[in-house]
Design a protein around this motif. Structure first.
Motif, PDB file in Angstrom:
ATOM      1  N   PRO A 151       0.752  -1.323   0.022  1.00 57.80           N
ATOM      2  CA  PRO A 151      -0.094   0.027  -0.058  1.00 57.80           C
ATOM      3  C   PRO A 151       0.931   1.357   0.269  1.00 57.80           C
ATOM      4  N   PRO A 152       0.483   2.589  -0.290  1.00 61.57           N
ATOM      5  CA  PRO A 152       1.192   3.699  -0.620  1.00 61.57           C
ATOM      6  C   PRO A 152       1.460   4.378   0.884  1.00 61.57           C
ATOM      7  N   LEU A 153       2.175   3.753   1.600  1.00 61.14           N
ATOM      8  CA  LEU A 153       2.410   4.130   3.120  1.00 61.14           C
ATOM      9  C   LEU A 153       3.205   5.531   3.005  1.00 61.14           C
ATOM     10  N   GLY A 154       3.853   5.674   1.773  1.00 61.49           N
ATOM     11  CA  GLY A 154       4.651   7.042   1.854  1.00 61.49           C
ATOM     12  C   GLY A 154       3.762   8.243   1.859  1.00 61.49           C
ATOM     13  N   GLN A 155       2.519   8.005   1.746  1.00 64.68           N
ATOM     14  CA  GLN A 155       1.585   9.318   1.833  1.00 64.68           C
ATOM     15  C   GLN A 155       1.219   9.553   3.326  1.00 64.68           C
ATOM     16  N   LEU A 156       1.497   8.795   4.186  1.00 61.67           N
ATOM     17  CA  LEU A 156       1.279   8.951   5.508  1.00 61.67           C
ATOM     18  C   LEU A 156       2.311   9.860   6.461  1.00 61.67           C
ATOM     19  N   SER A 157       1.858  11.306   6.457  1.00 65.43           N
ATOM     20  CA  SER A 157       3.029  12.292   6.899  1.00 65.43           C
ATOM     21  C   SER A 157       3.447  12.032   8.200  1.00 65.43           C
ATOM     22  N   SER A 158       3.051  11.455   8.897  1.00 63.10           N
ATOM     23  CA  SER A 158       3.441  11.341  10.608  1.00 63.10           C
ATOM     24  C   SER A 158       4.219   9.935  10.753  1.00 63.10           C
ATOM     25  N   LEU A 159       4.152   9.106   9.675  1.00 60.78           N
ATOM     26  CA  LEU A 159       4.304   7.794   9.842  1.00 60.78           C
ATOM     27  C   LEU A 159       6.087   7.653  10.200  1.00 60.78           C
ATOM     28  N   ARG A 160       6.186   6.791  11.131  1.00 62.09           N
ATOM     29  CA  ARG A 160       7.520   7.085  11.760  1.00 62.09           C
ATOM     30  C   ARG A 160       8.171   5.340  11.947  1.00 62.09           C
TER      31      ARG A 160
END
Length: 817
Positions: free
Chosen positions: A608-617
């Motif tokens: 899935p396009p997890l790169g779009q989650l701006s706060s993902l650490r």
């Protein structure tokens, strides 16, 4: 003198970057009043090795510790030592003899006698802090950044600071109190308080620093009661985040929280706790920022305030000292305190009858220890029916006696980590019960069928307990605020709709047995999309991996219907058998998401396009065997995607990916300013048998650590003849590389290593085909090289004679075996 800053100064030394680089090992141990050689040695061994030591014999303990310290330069800090017995110190030192030359021990103490007993160099005696420096501390804790005090605040505040007599702890305590008000009249009222006339006498048993007493004196009445409750915890107790959450539940059970209109009791408790923290009644631990501690002078005040009402069992505080007024009693899990309580003499039984609290410490436990409890039936008869709080966590109990039904006032029951097999039906008569903790009860497979009668239950924790199903009519428990798990059975999957009755659920929720869902409409009625207080969601499918295309389609529909609220912070999807994830997984609207884990979704072929989650650490991807390549789709390709995917991602772990062969980001994506993974600091790739090259062909400016393990087909860490070789600053922060069990790895492509200006540690294990180090050599910054079970490389790196020895002889720490 207490509160003068000894521990703070030791912390500054301990955390200094030069100290970090100089020592192989650093260990911090808070000793306090009980100088137990065995316990200190055990704790030190655990911190050195990350292993528990079950030995109790001091000589055996010291032998194990010495073995762990062989050849290592260590720094130990023994904080807050009171022991003046030279023989005990000599005994403790016997466990530290094998360390490398240059090892150091720092001791903080209030006593010159202790310092002279333990030191072999001149002691450093801290002086009182100057008024100017105390004023700087005061301003820092009272005013927000860039805010200056008014002329009147400066005049009154300076007089208050002078009365703190040069004690930083006193200044911080008063500053925490004044932070909440800017009214000069209130400042003047505090300055003119009679409490300043208290004389601080260092050698008195119940000495109280006036400034700390003032901080307590001006607390609201409800906060005073909550503060005094902390005397049930021993001195130097470490409060983890989960401890603090439990303390709120304990306050609630004890009736210490005052209801406020429009506020949940839990939120009132959080506000109380934050008020105490902001007033400097707590400080952060020396070793971990996530842990809080109470300074011993503050703890002395809590003990003084509570008097006989709170009692904490300990080596120097056994049950013979239990007073007739004691209402709240805590005991240590790793001791025989509970056995002693069960065997208390008849003459002292009356002291137990008025107990309202029987609490196991520590509150946060992670390992089942099974400490024995004898005479439990008698114990319940002795403590009577006044208990509000009962904790038997991690004890060896396997059943509860029927007499527990007499405890009608019980509001908090903790049986977590026990081997209990079933709960008696009498528990269902605890109509006042608010909290029931049953996590990690490995023998418990079902709950009482009438559990739903506990209509006042607010918190039910059954995490990692192997329940087969939920008790009937859970929807009647309208007060539930936290429900750790909801288990679906083969014949009652429709019951997922009962979750719709709990709109205020918060914290973590795990829904398992999703493979049994028949009607997607039931899932929609669970209404996860509106549960805005949930912070973590775990979705689990089980069952056979063989699945038809129609079943795969239904599982995608189920996952689509399980879409949570966009406030969610952590998401785990485990065992999902669809081929693609629905659009909400990785959708940019989930801007609060900080962690995603995808486990054993074996049919999924595209991430899935997890790169779009701006706060993902943090991202963990495990067992997605259908994925062959990781590229642009992982970043996100919608028109609203930023030019910098994964802007916050710091940790990436990919493991057990049986089909994954390569990274395949397009040149357009890699050519964007910033590229991919700009914030990534740690990368782990484990058991990816077909992966050929470890790192993607892009700049990773923040990457500090790489760990590659059991990648059979891997031929290189870096891509040869790539952008990485042309860009000499591709990995400016990389400090550590660990390569383990890569069967086809024959060489380390040198140009990738050549420009690692921050490189410090290289560890290579069980790479039996690895023939040589890079022809260009290793960076001069490298300080540690470990090679294990690499027979060809071992010969080439033989000290003095190996062909590759000239490439590594500059490295200070070389270990080859």
């Amino acid at each position: 003198m207490g509160g003068i800053g000894k521990t703070t100064l030791a912390q500054l030394v301990y955390k200094d970057s030069r100290v970090q680089q100089h020592f192989d090992l650093k260990v911090w141990v808070t000793v306090s009043e009980e100088f137990d050689v065995s316990q200190i040695t055990k704790l030190t061994y655990k911190k050195v090795t990350s292993l528990e030591c079950i030995a109790n014999d001091v000589f055996e303990l010291q032998t194990k510790l010495n073995e762990a310290l062989v050849g290592k330069r260590f720094l130990f800090v023994l904080d807050d030592v009171w022991n003046e017995n030279y023989g005990r110190w000599e005994s403790l030192k016997s466990g530290f003899q094998s360390g490398a030359h240059g090892s150091r021990i720092i001791v903080t103490t209030r006593s010159k006698v202790v310092a002279s007993t333990m030191s072999n160099v001149a002691m450093h005696e801290l002086k009182l802090v100057s008024v100017d420096d105390c004023w700087q501390i005061f301003v820092k804790h009272v005013f927000v950044e860039n805010q200056a005090p008014t002329k009147e605040q400066h005049k009154i505040g300076l007089e208050i600071v002078k009365r703190c007599k040069g004690l930083p702890l006193a200044v911080k305590s008063i500053a925490g109190l004044l932070r909440s008000t800017s009214n000069p009249e209130e400042w003047r009222h505090l300055l003119n308080s009679d409490i300043w006339q208290l004389q601080f006498q260092e050698n008195l048993k119940n000495h109280i620093v006036p400034a700390i007493w003032l901080s307590y004196h001006f607390l609201p009445p409800a906060l005073k009661r909550c503060f005094a409750y902390f005397s049930i915890f021993p001195k130097d107790y470490e409060f983890h985040q989960w401890d603090m959450e439990k303390i709120i539940l304990l306050w609630m059970a004890e009736g210490l929280l005052t209801p406020e209109k429009g506020k949940r009791m839990e939120d009132v408790g959080k506000a109380y706790l934050q008020a105490l923290i902001s007033r400097s009644f707590f400080q952060y631990s020396s070793t971990k920022k996530s842990i809080m501690v109470m300074h011993d002078l503050v703890h002395d005040l809590a003990m003084f305030i509570s008097g006989e009402f709170c009692f904490s069992c300990g080596d120097s505080n056994d049950l013979s000292n239990l007073g007739t007024k004691s209402c709240h009693l805590s005991y240590r899990i790793k001791s025989d305190d509970l056995m002693k309580l069960g065997a208390v003499s008849p003459s002292r039984e009356k002291k137990l009858m008025s107990l309202r609290t029987l609490l196991a410490l520590p509150l946060s436990n992670y390992v089942f220890l099974g400490y024995p409890v004898l005479g439990l039936h008698k114990l319940f008869l002795k403590v009577g029916g006044c208990l509000r709080v009962l904790s038997l966590s991690e004890s060896s109990i396997t059943e509860l006696p029927d007499s527990i039904g007499n405890m009608k006032y019980l509001r908090y029951l903790d049986l977590s980590g026990t081997s209990i097999k079933e709960l008696p039906d009498s528990i269902c008569t605890f109509y006042n019960l608010q909290t029931l903790l049953l996590s990690d009860c490995k023998q418990l497979t079902q709950l009482p069928t009438r559990l739903a009668t506990l209509v006042n239950l607010r918190h039910l924790d059954i995490s990692t307990t192997p329940l087969k199903e939920m008790p009937p009519q859970m929807c009647k428990m309208k007060s539930l605020q936290t429900l750790s798990d909801f288990v679906l059975g083969e014949n009652d999957s429709w019951r997922i709709k009962e979750l719709g009755e709990f709109p205020l659920l918060e914290g973590s929720l795990c829904i398992s047995g999703l493979q049994y869902i028949v009607d997607v409409k039931d899932v929609l009625e669970a209404n996860l999309k509106d549960k805005k207080f949930l912070s973590e969601l775990i979705l689990e499918w089980g069952g056979d991996s063989n699945i038809t295309s129609s079943q795969q389609k239904r599982e995608k529909e189920v996952l689509e219907a399980l879409q949570p609220h966009t406030n969610l912070k952590q998401l785990t999807i485990r065992g999902y058998r669809g081929t693609i994830f629905p659009n909400w997984v990785g959708h940019e609207s989930f801007c609060n998401m900080v962690q995603v884990q995808l486990h054993y979704c074996t049919y999924v072929y595209v991430l899935p396009p997890l790169g779009q989650l701006s706060s993902l650490r943090s991202v963990v991807i495990k067992g997605l065997d259908g994925v062959v390549s990781i590229g642009n789709e992982f970043c996100g390709s919608s028109s609203t995607t930023t030019n910098h995917p994964f802007t916050s991602l710091e940790y990436l772990k990919i493991q057990f990916m049986g089909s994954w062969e390569d990274w395949s980001f397009s040149s357009d994506r890699l050519g964007q300013e910033g590229g991919v993974f700009t914030s990534l600091t740690e990368l782990k790739i484990w058991f990816c048998k077909k992966l050929i090259v470890g790192l993607p062909d892009c700049r990773l400016p923040s990457l500090k650590s790489i760990h590659i393990w059991d990648c059979d087909e891997m031929v290189g860490v870096f891509i040869c003849q790539s952008r990485q070789e042309m860009n000499t600053n591709a990995f400016p922060s990389l400090q550590s590389i660990s390569i383990d069990r890569c069967k086809k790895l024959k060489g380390l492509n040198g140009r990738g290593f050549q420009h690692l200006t921050s490189f410090q540690n290289l560890k290579i294990e069980f790479c039996r085909e690895l023939e040589c180090l890079p022809q260009e050599g290793l960076p001069l910054s490298l300080s540690c090289l470990y090679i294990k079970e690499c027979p060809v490389l071992e010969q080439r790196c033989h000290r003095g004679t190996g062909e590759d020895w000239p490439k590594i002889q500059h490295i200070p720490d070389i270990r080859i075996w």
